[in-house]
Design an enzyme around this catalytic site. Sequence first.
Site, mmCIF file in Angstrom:
data_model
loop_
_atom_site.group_PDB
_atom_site.id
_atom_site.type_symbol
_atom_site.label_atom_id
_atom_site.label_comp_id
_atom_site.label_asym_id
_atom_site.label_seq_id
_atom_site.Cartn_x
_atom_site.Cartn_y
_atom_site.Cartn_z
ATOM 1 N N ALA A 104 1.056 -0.862 0.106
ATOM 2 C CA ALA A 104 -0.126 0.164 0.110
ATOM 3 C C ALA A 104 0.977 1.379 0.017
ATOM 4 C CB ALA A 104 -1.376 0.121 1.105
ATOM 5 N N GLY A 109 3.332 7.502 3.855
ATOM 6 C CA GLY A 109 4.954 6.653 3.799
ATOM 7 C C GLY A 109 3.652 5.518 2.880
ATOM 8 N N ASP A 260 -10.064 8.109 12.545
ATOM 9 C CA ASP A 260 -9.814 8.299 12.142
ATOM 10 C C ASP A 260 -10.588 6.550 11.612
ATOM 11 O OD1 ASP A 260 -8.085 7.934 9.310
ATOM 12 O OD2 ASP A 260 -6.891 7.660 9.096
#
Length: 442
Positions: A104, A109, A260
Amino acid sequence: MVAALREQTGDASAVKRFHERTAERYTELLGHSKGVLMKAGQIFSMVDTRAVGHGGFSPYQTALTRLQANAPPMDPTLAKEVLHADLGRTPDEVFAEFSDKPMAAASIGQVHRAQLHDGREVAVKIQYPGAAEAIRDDLANTELLATFFRFVSAAAGTAMPDLRQATREIAARISEEIDYRHEAANITAFSELYRGHPFIRVPEVIHEASGDRVLTMTHLDGIDWVAAQQASQELKNTWAEVILRFHGGSIRHANLFNADPHPGNYCFGPDGTIGFVDFGCIKVLPEHVRHSFVAMTRAMLDGRQRDLHYLMVESGFLTGDSTLSADEAYRWFAGLLHEYLAPQPVRFTPRTSERAIRGLIDIRSHDHPVRRVSAPDDLVFFARMQLEMSAILATLGASVYVRSVADDMDGVAEPITPLGKQHDAWVRERGIPYGLEPHDHP
């Protein structure tokens, strides 16, 4: 400018084309940036902004989401150089196997799959060179985020209250997201909390293979969000309850607020379990804040309007001289948590997401309650969690006994769902407090 364009042309499609062209220019401008605006754009990635104002922000959301999804990966050589510089050892020294191709890639990052010398499968998050510096430089400009959200407001055709307080808290959380040692501590806290849980999975940090810009954790299997949407409705209903219990339980059973709730960070198991893998945006709530928030929700669920109003003042949502009456505060809060008061089980639909948006963002009216509410710093991200959770559950089209989820985790009723009974047995076995019980936390 937009109003003038509409006045000159009288053509809604011309306004739409204007926004689309402008969005494309912003996309190109941000294409090589990994700064804070990219992170800010993530806040809107799961929200159907067509329901906001006249929908003018939708082209910008589409552009930012596409930009995030298409973030170019680091060259494998560069990724290994970052790892070597941070850990002081080569990838071959740290890992028995290391995949050059990232699993991913995101705004800060990318993640590589690897295997430790003891045979354990791990995920290795490596921060882009310069990402932390770019974000810190952006955050040094205290007006940047406020300007971004004012632009969003103008594009959407809404008016927003003073954002300085909110942007300070948002900036603080973004600063923490680039600190991989801080995230490692968060993962460890959640891993300990959910140790032995029947359907919530959290990775373990491999401390000897982690540093400032490299974070290694045990790998969790599961399908991604796109594949999850193709699953049976029964399985999607199960996943929806797991998500609710993870985010709600973290607050109720501990003092951990995961702000989140993005499904890109979930590993969906075909057995109904979910692995949660990103813990950069976490708030550890002081006990008085956590308990007041749970008590506010409880007062709303029980219909105690005066108690809710008192708790909103006590927790900082309302000032003592606020013009928001107890009845208005109750109706606003009950609107945000409408599904908890509806006949159960409740099905989440696009209407669910739209209702949440209009309760928290669409504030064109000068009498909208949001104009008379001031979220305390510790709970600034409550709105983000509410919006994204509504969007996730609506996308799953899930039917859930959400009232029962809150009741049994608060400790006021016995669970009625199979998952609830498993969760409650785990709480009792671990000796973890329920939501309304005091926690041993400052």
